[in-house]
Write an enzyme that holds these catalytic residues in place. Structure first.
Site: not given
Ligand code: ACM
Length: 543
Positions: A317, A383, A408, A410, A458-460
């Site tokens: 990204e 991913w 994922y 999350d 991922w922890t947002e």
């Molecule tokens: C990712 O989820 N941006 C690797």
């Protein structure tokens, strides 16, 4: 029938009287097995209150030994065989890893109470029925990625996650240490990375489109000694820590700390702050020699801390807007004879591929590093689906499969309105169980490049350990079985049998103090809409 998760390759053995673990049980361990003996005393010894002293007499014995021929016999250097009869528990490991996994299996056979840190009663007896288990992992990369950048997890929390991984026979901890929202590792030559980059003034609460902020500072970082401790603790559990420094995107925290790293001819980078929202920041690294030298300095310190073969450089990204607008970047593209910004990103990644190779390490990056040409020797974390991994494997590159559509963690576990933060796809326990790391399109030679699989956390939307536990478990248990066990094709997997075994596994997680999502849905406090106590409207994808 055992309730083991992940399920072993083969379970058999005679009928007979159980092995009884008691005051007289001693551990016999050769030099190579001392670490596993120590681990058994520290865990099973603590849970049972039994001394588990070194073997002298012969009353009742746990024998730990390395048997290298098992590697060929069971097809993996991580293989083990566990034999339990009335008199002894014998754990043979092809190597130390196998010995450790055999000890993990033995602990599971003792039952959930063996996962506590102290005995809850002195009354009980500890028995294991006679059994012979032959076992080896399907994949050599059985990973969990933890994002400690979006929300910091204390060192203690990380050590706890390493224990949880080990209990599930996972062996690669992908440590996502930097992002737009925080820099989490001390780099001695660049103190502002943590002085400035490790905390943010406030935090977006909920998904990216949420209108709410939590108006308090958030942050934290690991000192280099913390990292050494984490790496050593992981190594004792046969877990490799793969650090990730995410470049050239996801770098706003670093640019805030050192504004010269950014595209200074496009924006005033001195006015940036460590990002307080989610999504893809437009503030990316300037591809200058200064930036390359800076990150070589970061990686030099990192290589001292992390002995792993692979070093993750992110690469995902990377917003190209600033590169397109920047006269300096455009001049750089021309000077390097590159076609466009995608090739510039490849050039940037390629620089660190060569730099790491020259130091005996290997680069791994998210699948965007394929765009504009993949650096020789680089491996890919696939991913955005399977496509990147398939392309990379076909080109002879190693791949770790972690498609967001499947693993994922999350992403929400149920479509119901009670899910705490309802982001992205619904991925149930069953969905994760039916995840297949090797896509059928690959030939056997290409499939050999699939090193394994990884679940990404991922922890947002996970501001504390309770949320991380809730999102990660129980799905990590299903994932662990996918990564370890010889399962049939997804449609043929016996999910009812997994659910049967999960009944015991929930008790094990309870004993470990894991705040998993119960099969009946979130508990009242898990439903809480968050620290602000206000509901979050809407449920757009987070990405
Ligand atoms: C990712 O989820 N941006 C690797």
């Amino acid at each position: 029938m055992t309730s083991l998760i992940p399920a072993p390759s083969s379970v058999g053995g005679p009928e007979g009287r159980p092995f009884v673990l008691d005051e007289d049980t001693e551990i016999e361990a050769g030099r190579d097995a001392k670490g596993v003996a120590r681990w058994l005393r520290a865990t099973v010894g603590a849970a049972t209150g039994l001394p588990l002293e070194p073997y002298t007499s012969g009353a009742s014995r746990i024998l730990l030994r390395i048997t290298p021929t098992l590697a060929d016999e069971l097809g993996s250097p991580e293989a083990y065989r566990l034999t339990v009869d009335e008199h002894a528990v014998v754990i043979d490991g092809a190597g130390r890893e196998g010995l450790f996994y055999g000890a993990q299996t033995f602990r599971q056979l003792l039952g959930p109470a063996a996962f506590r840190r102290a005995p809850v009663t002195s009354e009980r007896t500890w028995e294991v029925p006679p059994v012979t288990i032959g076992d080896a992992p399907r994949f050599r990369w059985r990973g969990l990625m933890l994002d400690v950048a979006r929300h910091f997890m204390s060192k203690d929390g990380v050590l706890r996650y390493l224990d949880l991984m080990a209990a599930h026979k996972l062996n690669v901890f992908h440590f996502h240490l930097t992002d737009d929202q925080g820099w989490r590792v001390e780099i001695k030559r660049y103190p502002r990375l943590t002085e400035v980059g490790s905390w943010r003034a406030r935090t977006k609460f909920g998904h990216g489109a949420s209108p709410l902020w939590e108006e308090k500072p958030h942050g934290g970082f690991y000192t280099q000694d913390d990292i050494r401790e984490i790496v050593a603790y992981a190594a004792e559990r046969h877990i490799t820590v793969v650090p990730e420094i995410d470049v050239p995107g996801h770098s706003q925290a670093a640019i805030t700390a050192y504004p010269e790293l950014g595209n200074t001819d496009v924006i005033d980078t001195t006015s940036l702050t460590v990002w307080d929202s989610w999504g893809i920041s437009l503030n990316v690294l300037a591809p200058t020699d200064n930036t390359l030298r800076f990150y070589e300095g970061v990686f030099e310190e990192l290589l001292e801390l992390f002995p792993s073969e692979f070093i993750h450089i992110g690469g995902d990204e990377c917003a190209k807007e600033q590169w397109r607008e920047s006269p300096l970047v455009q001049a750089r593209i021309e000077e390097l004879g590159l076609a466009d910004e995608d090739e510039l990103q490849s050039w940037f990644i390629g620089h660190f591929d060569k730099w790491l190779s020259a130091r005996g390490r290997r680069l791994i990056g998210w699948d965007e590093i394929l765009e504009g040409g993949l650096a020789e020797g680089a491996a890919v974390s696939s991913w955005r689906g399977y496509a990147g991994g398939i392309a990379a494997a076909r080109a002879g590159h190693d791949v770790v499969m972690c498609p967001e559509q499947q693993v994922y963690l999350d992403y929400r576990q149920d479509a119901g309105a009670d899910e705490p933060v309802p982001i992205a796809y619904v991925r149930t326990l069953e969905d994760v169980y039916r995840f297949e790391p090797v896509p059928p399109e690959l030939t056997p030679e290409e499939a050999a490049h699939v090193l394994g699989a990884q679940a990404n956390v991922w922890t947002e939307v996970m501001e504390d350990q309770g949320r991380v536990d809730y999102q990660t478990f129980p799905r990590l248990a299903a994932f662990a079985e996918v990564a370890w066990s010889p399962l049939p094709a997804p449609a043929e997997r016996d999910f009812a049998d997994l659910e049967r075994r999960m009944a015991a596994h929930y008790e094990l997680l309870d004993a470990l103090g894991v705040g998993y999502r119960p099969p009946t849905g979130p508990l009242p406090w898990q439903k809480r809409p968050g620290v602000l106590g206000r509901p979050i409207e809407g449920a757009p994808p987070n990405k």
